[in-house]
Design a protein around this motif. Structure first.
Motif, PDB file in Angstrom:
ATOM      1  N   SER A 337       0.847  -1.189   0.000  1.00  0.00           N
ATOM      2  CA  SER A 337       0.000   0.000   0.000  1.00  0.00           C
ATOM      3  C   SER A 337       0.880   1.235   0.000  1.00  0.00           C
ATOM      4  N   PRO A 338       0.348   2.398  -0.417  1.00  0.00           N
ATOM      5  CA  PRO A 338       1.127   3.644  -0.379  1.00  0.00           C
ATOM      6  C   PRO A 338       1.532   3.972   1.046  1.00  0.00           C
ATOM      7  N   TYR A 339       2.641   4.662   1.168  1.00  0.00           N
ATOM      8  CA  TYR A 339       3.161   5.015   2.482  1.00  0.00           C
ATOM      9  C   TYR A 339       3.476   6.500   2.507  1.00  0.00           C
ATOM     10  N   GLY A 340       3.060   7.157   3.546  1.00  0.00           N
ATOM     11  CA  GLY A 340       3.331   8.581   3.703  1.00  0.00           C
ATOM     12  C   GLY A 340       2.122   9.300   4.242  1.00  0.00           C
ATOM     13  N   ASP A 341       2.269  10.590   4.466  1.00  0.00           N
ATOM     14  CA  ASP A 341       1.180  11.417   4.974  1.00  0.00           C
ATOM     15  C   ASP A 341       0.308  11.846   3.807  1.00  0.00           C
ATOM     16  N   GLY A 342      -0.959  11.604   3.933  1.00  0.00           N
ATOM     17  CA  GLY A 342      -1.886  11.988   2.879  1.00  0.00           C
ATOM     18  C   GLY A 342      -3.025  12.812   3.419  1.00  0.00           C
ATOM     19  N   PRO A 343      -3.780  13.472   2.539  1.00  0.00           N
ATOM     20  CA  PRO A 343      -4.918  14.281   2.967  1.00  0.00           C
ATOM     21  C   PRO A 343      -6.070  13.413   3.427  1.00  0.00           C
ATOM     22  N   GLY A 344      -6.993  14.038   4.109  1.00  0.00           N
ATOM     23  CA  GLY A 344      -8.193  13.334   4.526  1.00  0.00           C
ATOM     24  C   GLY A 344      -8.095  12.788   5.921  1.00  0.00           C
ATOM     25  N   PRO A 345      -9.242  12.395   6.484  1.00  0.00           N
ATOM     26  CA  PRO A 345      -9.270  11.889   7.853  1.00  0.00           C
ATOM     27  C   PRO A 345      -8.604  10.531   7.961  1.00  0.00           C
ATOM     28  N   ARG A 346      -7.972  10.317   9.076  1.00  0.00           N
ATOM     29  CA  ARG A 346      -7.318   9.045   9.355  1.00  0.00           C
ATOM     30  C   ARG A 346      -7.716   8.557  10.740  1.00  0.00           C
ATOM     31  N   ALA A 347      -7.847   7.252  10.882  1.00  0.00           N
ATOM     32  CA  ALA A 347      -8.191   6.664  12.187  1.00  0.00           C
ATOM     33  C   ALA A 347      -6.921   6.373  12.958  1.00  0.00           C
ATOM     34  N   PRO A 348      -6.946   6.541  14.273  1.00  0.00           N
ATOM     35  CA  PRO A 348      -5.747   6.256  15.064  1.00  0.00           C
ATOM     36  C   PRO A 348      -5.473   4.769  15.116  1.00  0.00           C
ATOM     37  N   GLY A 349      -4.207   4.421  15.306  1.00  0.00           N
ATOM     38  CA  GLY A 349      -3.813   3.018  15.427  1.00  0.00           C
ATOM     39  C   GLY A 349      -3.026   2.792  16.695  1.00  0.00           C
ATOM     40  N   SER A 350      -3.064   1.534  17.187  1.00  0.00           N
ATOM     41  CA  SER A 350      -2.372   1.193  18.434  1.00  0.00           C
ATOM     42  C   SER A 350      -1.193   0.253  18.219  1.00  0.00           C
ATOM     43  N   GLY A 351      -1.039  -0.281  17.010  1.00  0.00           N
ATOM     44  CA  GLY A 351       0.030  -1.243  16.762  1.00  0.00           C
ATOM     45  C   GLY A 351      -0.330  -2.665  17.110  1.00  0.00           C
ATOM     46  N   GLU A 369       7.385 -10.030   7.930  1.00  0.00           N
ATOM     47  CA  GLU A 369       8.039  -8.732   7.977  1.00  0.00           C
ATOM     48  C   GLU A 369       7.062  -7.675   7.490  1.00  0.00           C
ATOM     49  N   ALA A 370       7.137  -6.504   8.076  1.00  0.00           N
ATOM     50  CA  ALA A 370       6.261  -5.390   7.711  1.00  0.00           C
ATOM     51  C   ALA A 370       7.005  -4.095   7.948  1.00  0.00           C
ATOM     52  N   GLY A 371       6.871  -3.174   6.995  1.00  0.00           N
ATOM     53  CA  GLY A 371       7.527  -1.894   7.146  1.00  0.00           C
ATOM     54  C   GLY A 371       7.636  -1.176   5.825  1.00  0.00           C
ATOM     55  N   PRO A 372       8.090   0.071   5.854  1.00  0.00           N
ATOM     56  CA  PRO A 372       8.231   0.846   4.613  1.00  0.00           C
ATOM     57  C   PRO A 372       9.449   0.393   3.819  1.00  0.00           C
ATOM     58  N   MET A 387       7.951   7.383  -4.576  1.00  0.00           N
ATOM     59  CA  MET A 387       7.385   7.366  -3.233  1.00  0.00           C
ATOM     60  C   MET A 387       7.634   6.004  -2.602  1.00  0.00           C
ATOM     61  N   LYS A 388       7.564   5.973  -1.294  1.00  0.00           N
ATOM     62  CA  LYS A 388       7.741   4.719  -0.567  1.00  0.00           C
ATOM     63  C   LYS A 388       6.426   3.959  -0.516  1.00  0.00           C
ATOM     64  N   ILE A 389       6.552   2.698  -0.246  1.00  0.00           N
ATOM     65  CA  ILE A 389       5.374   1.860  -0.069  1.00  0.00           C
ATOM     66  C   ILE A 389       5.492   1.132   1.265  1.00  0.00           C
ATOM     67  N   TRP A 390       4.356   0.716   1.781  1.00  0.00           N
ATOM     68  CA  TRP A 390       4.321  -0.104   3.009  1.00  0.00           C
ATOM     69  C   TRP A 390       4.027  -1.534   2.585  1.00  0.00           C
ATOM     70  N   ARG A 391       4.925  -2.438   2.935  1.00  0.00           N
ATOM     71  CA  ARG A 391       4.800  -3.830   2.497  1.00  0.00           C
ATOM     72  C   ARG A 391       4.659  -4.755   3.698  1.00  0.00           C
ATOM     73  N   VAL A 392       3.692  -5.632   3.591  1.00  0.00           N
ATOM     74  CA  VAL A 392       3.496  -6.708   4.566  1.00  0.00           C
ATOM     75  C   VAL A 392       3.732  -8.022   3.835  1.00  0.00           C
ATOM     76  N   ARG A 393       4.705  -8.777   4.300  1.00  0.00           N
ATOM     77  CA  ARG A 393       5.027 -10.048   3.658  1.00  0.00           C
ATOM     78  C   ARG A 393       5.002 -11.150   4.710  1.00  0.00           C
ATOM     79  N   ALA A 394       4.346 -12.234   4.351  1.00  0.00           N
ATOM     80  CA  ALA A 394       4.258 -13.380   5.261  1.00  0.00           C
ATOM     81  C   ALA A 394       4.484 -14.655   4.468  1.00  0.00           C
TER      82      ALA A 394
END
Length: 405
Positions: A337-351, A369-372, A387-394
């Motif tokens: 998925s895209p990674y970075g600060d974008g416009p619009g509302p965002r929901a908080p996350g806890s990790g 592994e997961a990370g930008p 631009m960077k991407i956020w990748r989750v690989r399992a």
């Protein structure tokens, strides 16, 4: 100076009974032998000495045995008392039972050696079979109580060992129960998070959009998405609560989510992320093959579900791609998925989502592994250049016996 502890009540009673019994036998003129070097009341001295050793038969058994042995030898120079001999046998028994482990091993051998020496000496001195009778008497007052003490001590040690094993078994059972409860709580937390977080994130994003944008159509669309996700979230919650309340076997277990439901999951994410400029694509490259094990399918489904939820929460505009690929030994899940600060509302996350995904993969002995990462050089994940991407690989291992391709 050695200070002995307070005598046990039973030892006091034994000492008093032995002393009084010996005095009574002496008063009645009942002796074990006659014509000795020290006649008359001299017999009371060994009797009193042995009676005193009875007071410390538990607290100082080795000292008691030494003094009692000297008193028994001294008794042979008097007219003799049965009470002295009886208390000596009790001292031998107590020395084996309450003494140190080394003493408990050595005393029986010492009594056997003493019996042999006395028997040989008696035969040499008397030169008649009566020496054997003396050996039998010595064995009766030394070997017999020592052997009895060994038997009782072994039985007591066995009982203590059994008690300790029972306590250890109880402790291990309690530890297993605690670990099982903790593992079940962690599993329930993962399930609750994975089932509800997606719906609640969509509700939070669209409610924020409806409040921040003064547009009737946008608000109406946001409310429709909010209602859809709230109804779905309530249904998931009712199902989970029903599973927790059900304690019997009458109801069939609820079916676990499978990879066949990924189309619906991606379609739901596409609807929820439309207002945020996110597009969702599913690429299933597994091909034909035997069915995957249920734990692998469920783990892969939850990883994709949580990855899509995180994209809705945090990703800026852009494409989100889910890639499934199967090899002979493992199922590979790749969500970009895209990674970075974008416009619009965002929901908080806890990790907690990343922690849950990592735990699921760890339970299957897989890799996660997961990370930008940089968009350049990725395997067609769909991130825009620059631009960077956020990748989750399992990587989820597949059992050779039932799920290999």
């Amino acid at each position: 100076m050695t200070v002995f502890p307070r005598p046990h009540r039973e030892d006091v009673l034994i000492a008093a009974a032995g002393l009084l019994g010996g005095v009574l036998l002496w008063a009645l003129g009942l002796h074990t032998q006659g014509g000795r070097l020290l006649p008359g009341p001299w017999v009371l001295l060994p009797l009193a000495a042995v009676s005193l050793t009875e007071l410390v038969r538990r607290s100082a058994p080795r000292t008691a045995l030494l003094v009692a042995t000297l008193a028994l030898v001294a008794d042979q120079f008097t007219v003799g008392s049965v009470a002295t001999i009886a208390m000596f046998t009790d001292i031998v028994y107590a020395a084996v039972l309450y003494g140190s482990p080394s003493a408990a091993r050595r005393i029986p051998w010492g009594t056997a050696l003493t019996t042999v020496v006395v028997t040989v000496a008696a035969l040499s001195w008397l030169r008649s079979p009566e020496g054997l009778l003396l050996g039998v008497v010595v064995a009766a007052i030394t070997i017999a109580p020592a052997t009895t003490g060994v038997l009782v001590r072994n039985h007591r040690d066995a009982a203590e060992a059994a008690r300790l094993r029972a306590e250890q078994t109880t402790l291990l059972a309690e530890m297993d129960r605690t670990q099982a409860v903790m593992a079940e709580r962690a599993r329930m937390a993962r399930e609750l998070h994975d089932m509800v977080a997606n719906h609640l994130s969509a509700i939070a994003i669209h409610s924020t959009a409806a409040l921040s944008l003064d547009d009737a159509r946008t608000s109406k669309d946001a409310l429709a998405v909010i209602r859809e996700n709230s109804v779905a979230g309530l249904a998931e919650m009712r199902r989970l609560i029903g599973l927790l309340r059900d304690t019997g076997d009458e109801r069939a277990p609820a079916p676990a989510p499978t990879l066949g439901a990924l189309d619906s999951l991606v379609e739901q994410a596409r609807t929820n992320g439309a207002s945020s400029g996110l597009t969702f694509t599913l690429e299933d490259r597994r091909g034909e093959g035997p069915a995957l094990p249920a734990p692998v399918e469920m783990a892969a489904y939850r990883i994709v579900q949580e990855s899509l939820t995180n994209a809705l929460k945090h990703a800026p505009r852009g494409p989100v791609t889910v890639l499934l690929e199967r090899t002979r030994r493992a199922l590979h899940v790749d969500v970009v998925s895209p990674y970075g600060d974008g416009p619009g509302p965002r929901a908080p996350g806890s990790g907690a989502g990343l922690v849950g995904m990592r735990e699921r993969v760890a339970l299957l002995d897989g890799e996660f592994e997961a990370g930008p990462v940089a968009a350049d050089g990725t395997d067609g994940a769909g991130a825009a250049n620059g631009m960077k991407i956020w990748r989750v690989r399992a990587e989820l291992p597949v059992d050779e016996g039932g799920g290999t391709a």
